[in-house]
Design an enzyme around this catalytic site. Structure first.
Site, PDB file in Angstrom:
ATOM      1  N   GLU A  56       7.903   0.714   4.903  1.00 51.89           N
ATOM      2  CA  GLU A  56       7.560  -0.330   5.711  1.00 51.89           C
ATOM      3  C   GLU A  56       7.757  -1.584   5.185  1.00 51.89           C
ATOM      4  O   GLU A  56       7.350  -1.519   3.887  1.00 51.89           O
ATOM      5  CB  GLU A  56       6.075   0.065   6.117  1.00 51.89           C
ATOM      6  CG  GLU A  56       5.407  -0.734   7.072  1.00 51.89           C
ATOM      7  CD  GLU A  56       3.883  -0.743   7.442  1.00 51.89           C
ATOM      8  OE1 GLU A  56       3.313  -0.173   6.569  1.00 51.89           O
ATOM      9  OE2 GLU A  56       3.611  -1.126   8.507  1.00 51.89           O
TER      10      GLU A  56
ATOM     11  N   HIS B  56       0.909  -1.198  -0.198  1.00 46.30           N
ATOM     12  CA  HIS B  56      -0.080  -0.151   0.179  1.00 46.30           C
ATOM     13  C   HIS B  56       0.804   1.105  -0.009  1.00 46.30           C
ATOM     14  O   HIS B  56       1.874   1.222   0.282  1.00 46.30           O
ATOM     15  CB  HIS B  56      -0.971  -0.065   1.182  1.00 46.30           C
ATOM     16  CG  HIS B  56      -0.384  -0.032   2.440  1.00 46.30           C
ATOM     17  ND1 HIS B  56      -0.084  -1.048   3.251  1.00 46.30           N
ATOM     18  CD2 HIS B  56       0.113   1.006   3.212  1.00 46.30           C
ATOM     19  CE1 HIS B  56       0.636  -0.966   4.537  1.00 46.30           C
ATOM     20  NE2 HIS B  56       0.520   0.552   4.442  1.00 46.30           N
TER      21      HIS B  56
ATOM     22  N   HIS C 109       4.175   6.895   3.663  1.00 48.88           N
ATOM     23  CA  HIS C 109       5.241   5.912   3.618  1.00 48.88           C
ATOM     24  C   HIS C 109       4.654   4.924   2.457  1.00 48.88           C
ATOM     25  O   HIS C 109       3.508   5.072   2.256  1.00 48.88           O
ATOM     26  CB  HIS C 109       5.406   5.072   4.960  1.00 48.88           C
ATOM     27  CG  HIS C 109       4.079   4.468   5.487  1.00 48.88           C
ATOM     28  ND1 HIS C 109       3.377   4.681   6.400  1.00 48.88           N
ATOM     29  CD2 HIS C 109       3.609   3.195   5.146  1.00 48.88           C
ATOM     30  CE1 HIS C 109       2.454   3.836   6.593  1.00 48.88           C
ATOM     31  NE2 HIS C 109       2.510   2.815   5.888  1.00 48.88           N
TER      32      HIS C 109
END
Lengths: 135, 135
Positions: free
Chosen positions: A130, A7, A81
Protein backbone atom coordinates in the site's frame (compact mmCIF):
# COMPACT_ATOMS: atom_id res chain seq x y z
CA UNK A 1 10.48 7.01 -4.05
CA UNK A 2 9.06 5.17 -1.05
CA UNK A 3 9.53 6.82 2.30
CA UNK A 4 8.96 5.53 5.79
CA UNK A 5 7.25 2.22 6.46
CA UNK A 6 3.99 3.61 7.83
CA UNK A 7 2.69 0.28 9.11
CA UNK A 8 2.69 -3.49 8.80
CA UNK A 9 -0.89 -4.74 8.52
CA UNK A 10 -1.59 -8.07 10.21
CA UNK A 11 -4.89 -9.82 9.53
CA UNK A 12 -6.51 -11.80 12.30
CA UNK A 13 -9.76 -13.67 12.76
CA UNK A 14 -9.76 -12.76 16.47
CA UNK A 15 -8.82 -9.16 17.17
CA UNK A 16 -9.29 -9.46 20.92
CA UNK A 17 -6.84 -12.35 21.07
CA UNK A 18 -4.34 -10.57 18.81
CA UNK A 19 -4.59 -7.34 20.81
CA UNK A 20 -4.19 -9.29 24.06
CA UNK A 21 -1.08 -10.98 22.67
CA UNK A 22 0.54 -7.58 22.18
CA UNK A 23 -0.95 -5.94 25.30
CA UNK A 24 0.05 -8.62 27.74
CA UNK A 25 2.92 -10.58 26.21
CA UNK A 26 4.82 -8.95 23.36
CA UNK A 27 4.31 -5.26 23.97
CA UNK A 28 3.21 -3.03 26.80
CA UNK A 29 -0.26 -1.74 27.48
CA UNK A 30 0.52 1.81 26.39
CA UNK A 31 1.80 0.63 23.01
CA UNK A 32 -1.58 -0.85 22.06
CA UNK A 33 -4.68 1.17 21.06
CA UNK A 34 -8.31 0.38 21.71
CA UNK A 35 -10.20 -1.29 18.82
CA UNK A 36 -11.66 1.07 16.23
CA UNK A 37 -14.44 -0.07 13.88
CA UNK A 38 -14.09 1.25 10.32
CA UNK A 39 -17.24 -0.07 8.63
CA UNK A 40 -16.51 1.87 5.41
CA UNK A 41 -13.23 -0.11 5.13
CA UNK A 42 -14.69 -3.44 6.27
CA UNK A 43 -12.28 -3.83 9.20
CA UNK A 44 -11.88 -3.22 12.90
CA UNK A 45 -8.33 -2.09 13.75
CA UNK A 46 -5.98 -2.04 16.72
CA UNK A 47 -2.66 -0.20 16.41
CA UNK A 48 0.56 -1.31 18.08
CA UNK A 49 3.13 1.49 18.32
CA UNK A 50 6.69 0.18 18.06
CA UNK A 51 8.26 3.64 18.31
CA UNK A 52 9.56 3.78 14.75
CA UNK A 53 6.46 2.38 12.99
CA UNK A 54 3.14 0.70 13.71
CA UNK A 55 1.49 -2.66 13.44
CA UNK A 56 -2.10 -2.46 12.28
CA UNK A 57 -4.08 -5.48 13.51
CA UNK A 58 -7.08 -6.01 11.24
CA UNK A 59 -10.21 -8.08 11.85
CA UNK A 60 -12.95 -8.40 9.20
CA UNK A 61 -16.04 -6.27 9.75
CA UNK A 62 -19.22 -6.86 7.74
CA UNK A 63 -19.97 -9.18 4.87
CA UNK A 64 -17.51 -7.94 2.25
CA UNK A 65 -14.34 -7.29 4.17
CA UNK A 66 -11.24 -6.85 1.97
CA UNK A 67 -9.32 -9.22 4.27
CA UNK A 68 -11.87 -12.07 4.29
CA UNK A 69 -10.28 -13.96 1.40
CA UNK A 70 -6.81 -13.66 2.97
CA UNK A 71 -8.10 -15.20 6.21
CA UNK A 72 -9.75 -18.03 4.29
CA UNK A 73 -6.31 -18.85 2.83
CA UNK A 74 -4.52 -18.13 6.13
CA UNK A 75 -6.90 -19.05 8.96
CA UNK A 76 -4.22 -18.45 11.62
CA UNK A 77 -3.73 -14.87 10.36
CA UNK A 78 -0.52 -13.30 9.12
CA UNK A 79 1.06 -10.27 7.49
CA UNK A 80 -1.50 -8.87 5.03
CA UNK A 81 0.32 -5.84 3.57
CA UNK A 82 3.09 -3.29 4.04
CA UNK A 83 2.25 0.41 3.80
CA UNK A 84 4.89 2.90 2.68
CA UNK A 85 4.59 6.67 2.68
CA UNK A 86 4.99 8.69 -0.53
CA UNK A 87 4.94 12.46 -0.86
CA UNK A 88 2.77 12.65 -3.98
CA UNK A 89 0.55 9.69 -4.76
CA UNK A 90 -0.50 10.77 -8.27
CA UNK A 91 3.12 11.24 -9.29
CA UNK A 92 4.07 7.89 -7.72
CA UNK A 93 1.26 6.11 -9.59
CA UNK A 94 2.33 7.65 -12.91
CA UNK A 95 5.94 6.59 -12.30
CA UNK A 96 4.92 3.05 -11.32
CA UNK A 97 2.53 2.62 -14.24
CA UNK A 98 5.18 3.77 -16.71
CA UNK A 99 7.53 1.15 -15.19
CA UNK A 100 4.91 -1.52 -15.98
CA UNK A 101 3.61 -1.95 -12.43
CA UNK A 102 -0.07 -2.60 -11.85
CA UNK A 103 -1.73 -0.05 -9.58
CA UNK A 104 -4.96 -1.59 -8.27
CA UNK A 105 -7.72 0.92 -9.03
CA UNK A 106 -7.78 4.65 -8.45
CA UNK A 107 -6.41 6.33 -5.31
CA UNK A 108 -9.02 6.49 -2.55
CA UNK A 109 -9.16 7.80 0.99
CA UNK A 110 -7.70 5.19 3.34
CA UNK A 111 -8.21 4.34 6.99
CA UNK A 112 -6.10 7.33 8.13
CA UNK A 113 -8.00 9.89 6.03
CA UNK A 114 -5.20 10.14 3.45
CA UNK A 115 -5.11 9.02 -0.21
CA UNK A 116 -3.89 5.44 -0.69
CA UNK A 117 -3.46 2.85 -3.46
CA UNK A 118 -2.44 -0.78 -3.50
CA UNK A 119 0.05 -2.35 -5.94
CA UNK A 120 -0.38 -5.81 -7.44
CA UNK A 121 1.56 -8.32 -5.29
CA UNK A 122 2.64 -10.20 -8.43
CA UNK A 123 4.63 -7.09 -9.40
CA UNK A 124 6.13 -6.75 -5.90
CA UNK A 125 7.74 -10.10 -5.14
CA UNK A 126 4.59 -11.57 -3.61
CA UNK A 127 4.09 -8.67 -1.18
CA UNK A 128 0.89 -6.61 -1.17
CA UNK A 129 2.11 -3.01 -0.95
CA UNK A 130 0.00 0.00 0.00
CA UNK A 131 1.23 3.51 -0.74
CA UNK A 132 -0.13 6.31 1.44
CA UNK A 133 0.33 9.99 0.71
CA UNK A 134 1.97 11.73 3.65
CA UNK A 135 -0.54 14.62 3.76
CA UNK B 1 8.59 -5.35 25.92
CA UNK B 2 9.20 -5.16 22.19
CA UNK B 3 10.95 -2.07 20.92
CA UNK B 4 11.50 -0.80 17.41
CA UNK B 5 10.67 -2.89 14.36
CA UNK B 6 14.24 -3.62 13.28
CA UNK B 7 13.30 -5.07 9.90
CA UNK B 8 10.70 -6.81 7.77
CA UNK B 9 12.26 -9.88 6.13
CA UNK B 10 11.01 -10.65 2.63
CA UNK B 11 11.92 -14.00 1.06
CA UNK B 12 12.54 -14.16 -2.67
CA UNK B 13 13.67 -16.80 -5.12
CA UNK B 14 15.36 -14.12 -7.23
CA UNK B 15 17.31 -11.57 -5.21
CA UNK B 16 18.54 -9.66 -8.25
CA UNK B 17 14.98 -9.13 -9.44
CA UNK B 18 13.78 -8.15 -5.97
CA UNK B 19 16.69 -5.74 -5.48
CA UNK B 20 16.06 -4.23 -8.92
CA UNK B 21 12.40 -3.73 -8.06
CA UNK B 22 13.41 -1.58 -5.11
CA UNK B 23 16.44 0.06 -6.77
CA UNK B 24 14.68 1.15 -9.93
CA UNK B 25 10.96 1.29 -9.19
CA UNK B 26 9.90 1.45 -5.55
CA UNK B 27 12.88 3.00 -3.84
CA UNK B 28 15.96 4.95 -4.81
CA UNK B 29 19.40 3.60 -5.50
CA UNK B 30 20.91 4.91 -2.28
CA UNK B 31 18.24 3.17 -0.19
CA UNK B 32 19.30 -0.30 -1.43
CA UNK B 33 22.46 -2.14 -0.36
CA UNK B 34 24.63 -4.47 -2.39
CA UNK B 35 23.98 -8.22 -1.89
CA UNK B 36 25.79 -9.82 1.03
CA UNK B 37 26.25 -13.61 1.21
CA UNK B 38 25.83 -15.04 4.71
CA UNK B 39 26.62 -18.75 4.19
CA UNK B 40 26.47 -19.48 7.93
CA UNK B 41 22.83 -18.28 7.88
CA UNK B 42 21.94 -19.91 4.55
CA UNK B 43 20.89 -16.65 2.87
CA UNK B 44 22.10 -13.82 0.70
CA UNK B 45 20.66 -10.47 1.82
CA UNK B 46 19.97 -7.04 0.40
CA UNK B 47 18.81 -4.26 2.73
CA UNK B 48 16.36 -1.54 1.78
CA UNK B 49 16.52 1.47 4.11
CA UNK B 50 13.12 3.15 4.53
CA UNK B 51 14.40 5.76 6.96
CA UNK B 52 12.57 4.46 10.01
CA UNK B 53 13.25 0.73 9.50
CA UNK B 54 14.63 -1.74 6.95
CA UNK B 55 13.43 -4.37 4.57
CA UNK B 56 15.71 -7.40 4.48
CA UNK B 57 15.41 -9.18 1.13
CA UNK B 58 16.46 -12.82 1.56
CA UNK B 59 17.43 -15.37 -1.09
CA UNK B 60 18.30 -18.97 -0.16
CA UNK B 61 22.01 -19.80 -0.15
CA UNK B 62 23.20 -23.40 0.02
CA UNK B 63 21.33 -26.65 0.41
CA UNK B 64 19.71 -26.15 3.81
CA UNK B 65 18.52 -22.57 3.76
CA UNK B 66 16.04 -21.70 6.52
CA UNK B 67 13.82 -19.96 3.94
CA UNK B 68 13.69 -22.81 1.40
CA UNK B 69 10.48 -24.34 2.78
CA UNK B 70 8.77 -20.95 2.85
CA UNK B 71 9.58 -20.41 -0.83
CA UNK B 72 8.27 -23.86 -1.70
CA UNK B 73 4.94 -22.84 -0.14
CA UNK B 74 5.14 -19.28 -1.56
CA UNK B 75 7.00 -19.47 -4.89
CA UNK B 76 6.34 -15.78 -5.65
CA UNK B 77 8.00 -14.78 -2.37
CA UNK B 78 6.48 -12.79 0.47
CA UNK B 79 6.92 -11.50 4.01
CA UNK B 80 8.89 -14.15 5.93
CA UNK B 81 9.23 -12.61 9.39
CA UNK B 82 9.14 -9.42 11.46
CA UNK B 83 12.13 -8.61 13.69
CA UNK B 84 11.63 -6.54 16.84
CA UNK B 85 14.35 -5.18 19.11
CA UNK B 86 14.47 -6.10 22.79
CA UNK B 87 16.91 -4.80 25.39
CA UNK B 88 17.64 -8.10 27.12
CA UNK B 89 16.95 -11.29 25.17
CA UNK B 90 17.36 -13.72 28.08
CA UNK B 91 14.89 -11.78 30.19
CA UNK B 92 12.48 -11.52 27.24
CA UNK B 93 12.66 -15.28 26.65
CA UNK B 94 11.99 -16.01 30.34
CA UNK B 95 8.98 -13.68 30.31
CA UNK B 96 7.61 -15.19 27.08
CA UNK B 97 8.10 -18.77 28.23
CA UNK B 98 6.33 -18.08 31.51
CA UNK B 99 3.42 -16.65 29.47
CA UNK B 100 3.21 -19.98 27.61
CA UNK B 101 4.85 -18.81 24.38
CA UNK B 102 7.12 -21.17 22.49
CA UNK B 103 10.62 -19.80 21.93
CA UNK B 104 12.20 -21.76 19.06
CA UNK B 105 15.54 -23.03 20.36
CA UNK B 106 18.21 -21.17 22.26
CA UNK B 107 19.33 -17.62 21.44
CA UNK B 108 22.04 -17.57 18.78
CA UNK B 109 24.04 -14.91 16.99
CA UNK B 110 22.02 -13.57 14.07
CA UNK B 111 22.87 -11.96 10.76
CA UNK B 112 23.74 -8.62 12.43
CA UNK B 113 26.13 -10.14 14.99
CA UNK B 114 23.61 -9.80 17.83
CA UNK B 115 21.71 -12.47 19.81
CA UNK B 116 18.36 -13.44 18.28
CA UNK B 117 15.54 -15.94 18.79
CA UNK B 118 12.40 -16.79 16.86
CA UNK B 119 8.95 -17.29 18.37
CA UNK B 120 6.50 -19.93 17.18
CA UNK B 121 4.13 -18.35 14.63
CA UNK B 122 1.21 -20.35 16.04
CA UNK B 123 1.62 -18.36 19.27
CA UNK B 124 1.86 -15.03 17.39
CA UNK B 125 -1.26 -14.88 15.22
CA UNK B 126 0.39 -16.61 12.28
CA UNK B 127 3.37 -14.23 12.18
CA UNK B 128 6.93 -15.51 12.52
CA UNK B 129 8.56 -13.08 14.97
CA UNK B 130 12.29 -12.65 15.54
CA UNK B 131 13.57 -10.85 18.61
CA UNK B 132 17.00 -9.24 18.39
CA UNK B 133 18.90 -7.89 21.35
CA UNK B 134 19.82 -4.25 20.78
CA UNK B 135 23.49 -4.67 21.76
Amino acid sequence: MIGRLNHVAIATGNLQQAADLYKTVLATNDQVSEPQALPEHGVTTVFVNTGNTKLELLEPLGDSSPIAAFLERNPAGGVHHLCFEVEDLDSACAQLTSAGMRVLGEPKIGAHGLPVVFLHPKDCGGVLIELEQTK
